[in-house]
Write a protein that holds these residues in place. Sequence first.
Motif, short mmCIF file in Angstrom:
data_model
loop_
_atom_site.label_atom_id
_atom_site.label_comp_id
_atom_site.label_asym_id
_atom_site.label_seq_id
_atom_site.Cartn_x
_atom_site.Cartn_y
_atom_site.Cartn_z
N GLN A 293 0.82 -1.21 0.00
CA GLN A 293 0.00 0.00 0.00
C GLN A 293 0.85 1.26 0.00
N GLN B 200 0.79 3.90 -3.09
CA GLN B 200 0.23 5.23 -2.81
C GLN B 200 1.25 6.34 -3.10
N THR C 39 -4.19 0.78 -6.16
CA THR C 39 -4.47 1.40 -4.87
C THR C 39 -5.80 0.92 -4.32
N LEU D 47 -5.58 -2.70 -3.13
CA LEU D 47 -4.78 -2.89 -1.92
C LEU D 47 -5.39 -2.23 -0.69
N ILE D 48 -6.28 -1.28 -0.88
CA ILE D 48 -6.99 -0.68 0.26
C ILE D 48 -8.29 -1.43 0.55
#
Length: 165
Positions: free
Chosen positions: A34, A38, A75, A78-79
């Motif tokens: 992450q 990011q 993103t 992975l979030i």
Amino acid sequence: MSGTDGQRTARDETHEERADRRWTELMQEIRVAQTGVQIMLGFLLTVVFTPTFQGLGQTDKTIYLITVVLGSLATGALIAPVAFHRIVSGRNLKPHGVAWASRLTFTGLVLLLATLTSSLFLILRVATHDQYVPWLVAGVVAWYLCCWFVLPFWVRFRHASGDED
């Protein structure tokens, strides 16, 4: 042992304890991926506002847009496990949550690979205009594939004990 209905697994843990442990391990893994994705996406989002971007050809701008979309998708994937956990938390669904979070994390890693590939391709194209750029990028992608997928799967299949973990 099966690990269901309070029975202990080969690691001497219940099904619920195993889900808790796997969730904790997965969250640690996601933190690493992450952060990287990011930061990379943050930098990618600023490129469009630089004077150099305006001078890029249409092909490079298209590669850039694909890269930003891939970074955004990575993103999101992975979030997603965090949101998934928050929504199903307290509903006795942790084993299902772990399975889905694991799938989303794997998808995020594949998207991260695509983002890194696209980013590297764009940067090397703009920096060198060299005909060897696709070959350099292919070499780096091969390295990522070996490190991230080939080696772990090889170890998994070669040394798997049968205990699904």
